[in-house]
Motif scaffolding. Structure first.
Motif, PDB file in Angstrom:
ATOM      1  N   LEU A   1       0.816  -1.216   0.000  1.00  0.00           N
ATOM      2  CA  LEU A   1       0.000   0.000   0.000  1.00  0.00           C
ATOM      3  C   LEU A   1       0.845   1.261   0.000  1.00  0.00           C
ATOM      4  CD1 LEU A   1      -2.845  -0.925   2.533  1.00  0.00           C
ATOM      5  CD2 LEU A   1      -2.878  -1.052   0.045  1.00  0.00           C
ATOM      6  N   ALA A   2       2.153   1.124   0.263  1.00  0.00           N
ATOM      7  CA  ALA A   2       3.021   2.302   0.282  1.00  0.00           C
ATOM      8  C   ALA A   2       3.202   2.854  -1.125  1.00  0.00           C
ATOM      9  CB  ALA A   2       4.375   1.945   0.896  1.00  0.00           C
ATOM     10  N   GLU A   3       3.278   1.958  -2.114  1.00  0.00           N
ATOM     11  CA  GLU A   3       3.472   2.389  -3.500  1.00  0.00           C
ATOM     12  C   GLU A   3       2.151   2.648  -4.207  1.00  0.00           C
ATOM     13  OE1 GLU A   3       6.286   3.041  -4.968  1.00  0.00           O
ATOM     14  OE2 GLU A   3       7.493   2.535  -3.211  1.00  0.00           O
ATOM     15  N   ASN A   4       1.119   1.915  -3.829  1.00  0.00           N
ATOM     16  CA  ASN A   4      -0.171   2.021  -4.511  1.00  0.00           C
ATOM     17  C   ASN A   4      -1.272   1.823  -3.489  1.00  0.00           C
ATOM     18  OD1 ASN A   4      -2.391   1.964  -6.181  1.00  0.00           O
ATOM     19  ND2 ASN A   4      -1.819   0.073  -7.240  1.00  0.00           N
ATOM     20  N   ASP A   5      -2.068   2.892  -3.238  1.00  0.00           N
ATOM     21  CA  ASP A   5      -3.109   2.778  -2.221  1.00  0.00           C
ATOM     22  C   ASP A   5      -4.442   2.311  -2.803  1.00  0.00           C
ATOM     23  OD1 ASP A   5      -3.867   4.997  -3.621  1.00  0.00           O
ATOM     24  OD2 ASP A   5      -4.025   6.333  -1.878  1.00  0.00           O
TER      25      ASP A   5
END
Length: 402
Positions: A387-391
């Motif tokens: 989730l850090a790169e793509n929420d």
């Protein structure tokens, strides 16, 4: 009618050939040829015997077999000579009977109705300005044809589409209900069910049955949480029914699906209206803007045999952890499902997806519909997403039988 005439002419032609052509004559020719062969065979055997090429025992055996075959063919030749062609009067009666039977079969079991419907569609397509009477006649004929083929899913969906496009929403509703029933009694597809449910919602909305329409749109979103038509209408109807929080949530999800590059000014205006309505009630409400995970869940083909108590649970939890961060419980009503997990699905005040760098997604089918895992439950292999790169990631889960 042209098709019928050609069919009758063809039937008459082939019956005429069958009656008048002397198939016996051709059979007689083959018998005559066989007799000649047998005689040549006997002469050859006699020559070989005289020349000492055959011993007496073989000669007698071959000769007896050939003579028996010769006698049999001679008998058949005599029977064939007794054949007399059918009289013309009887042949004509048979031809008339074939014609009458062809007409009856064409009207009763044939494609006369289909031909008539096809002709109506051709006339409709070639008309510069189709009249309302033409449209009604064509669709009525098509519907009547489909009533003789109640399992024709594609045909009923095609009819419903045409009725929707022509604004005949009252007529389209039972057609769509028929399609939905056929979908749910055959090989089910979550995408198709979501689409049909959204069309049903649209037909009910056109008939000013807002609550019933909203129920259909919300049901469609249970099958496909990213169905844009259902999201848009659910937001609008929620607003009209005074459910302003729900309308903001639906429109916010629609805006998120549209992406940053899309023009979302119309959606923003709808959200602002709902927020203004809540503000008049002294409520300051913002839609959840945290992470959102789209989970596509596939079930085994045996899912239709599950008991009514069965439920599908979709979980997001810390990698390696057991306590869910977010969970949804859904009825088992399709082999494929699309579920969106957000902070709104958090388990308790400490749950939610916000602040998590990674989450582990899994799904489980409980036969008893309980949150506690039981022996025999169907479970999917966990998948970890970043989730850090793509929420707003999307993942696929395959639930397996034990």
């Amino acid at each position: 009618m042209t098709v019928f005439i050609l069919m009758v002419l063809a039937a008459w032609f082939f019956v005429f050939l069958a009656i008048r052509t002397s198939h016996v004559a051709s059979g007689r020719d083959s018998i005559d040829e066989a007799i000649a062969i047998h005689k040549e065979r006997l002469a050859s055997l006699e020559t070989q015997h005289r020349n000492g090429e055959l011993d007496p025992e073989d000669y007698r055996q071959f000769r007896d077999e050939t003579e028996r075959a010769l006698l049999e063919d001679t008998r058949k030749q005599g029977e064939a000579k007794q054949y007399k062609p059918m009289p013309w009067s009887i042949a004509i009666v048979i031809l008339v009977m074939v014609g009458g039977a062809s007409f009856w079969l064409y009207q009763s079991w044939g494609a006369s109705d289909a031909v008539e419907v096809r002709r109506s569609f051709i006339e409709l397509a070639s008309a510069e300005q189709p009249t309302e009477a033409q449209l009604k006649e064509t669709l009525t004929g098509y519907k009547k044809l489909l009533e003789d083929h109640p399992e024709d899913l594609e045909g009923w969906f095609r009819l419903a589409n045409m009725q929707m496009e022509l604004g005949q929403y009252v007529d389209a509703q039972p057609s769509l209900e028929r399609v939905l029933t056929l979908l749910r009694t055959g090989q089910r597809s979550a995408e198709d069910e979501a689409t049909v449910l959204a069309y049903l919602g649209q037909s009910l909305w056109a008939q000013q049955q807002n609550q019933a329409a909203l129920d259909r749109f919300e049901e469609a979103l249970e099958f496909n949480a990213q169905h844009t038509l259902a999201l848009g209408f659910a937001g609008r109807l929620s607003y009209e029914l005074g459910n302003y929080r729900d309308s903001i949530d639906y429109w916010s999800r629609l805006k998120r699906l549209a992406g940053e590059q899309a023009d979302t000014r119309v959606i923003d205006e709808f959200i602002n209206r709902s927020q203004a309505a809540l503000a008049e009630q002294g409520i300051d409400y913002e839609a959840a803007t945290g992470p959102e995970v789209s989970v596509q869940v596939s079930l085994p083909t045996a899912w239709e045999g599950l008991p009514d108590t069965a439920a599908l649970f979709v979980y997001a939890r810390p990698p390696g952890g057991r306590m869910p961060l977010a969970v949804k419980r859904l009825p088992v009503n399709a082999q494929q499902n699309t579920i969106v997990l957000t902070d709104a699905d958090a388990m308790g005040g400490m749950g939610g997806l916000t602040g998590q760098a990674e989450v582990e997604l899994t799904a489980r089918v409980s036969f008893q519909g309980t949150a506690e895992r039981s022996p025999g439950d169907w479970v999917a292999e966990p998948v970890v997403v970043d989730l850090a790169e793509n929420d707003s990631p999307s993942v696929s889960l395959q639930v397996e039988q034990p």
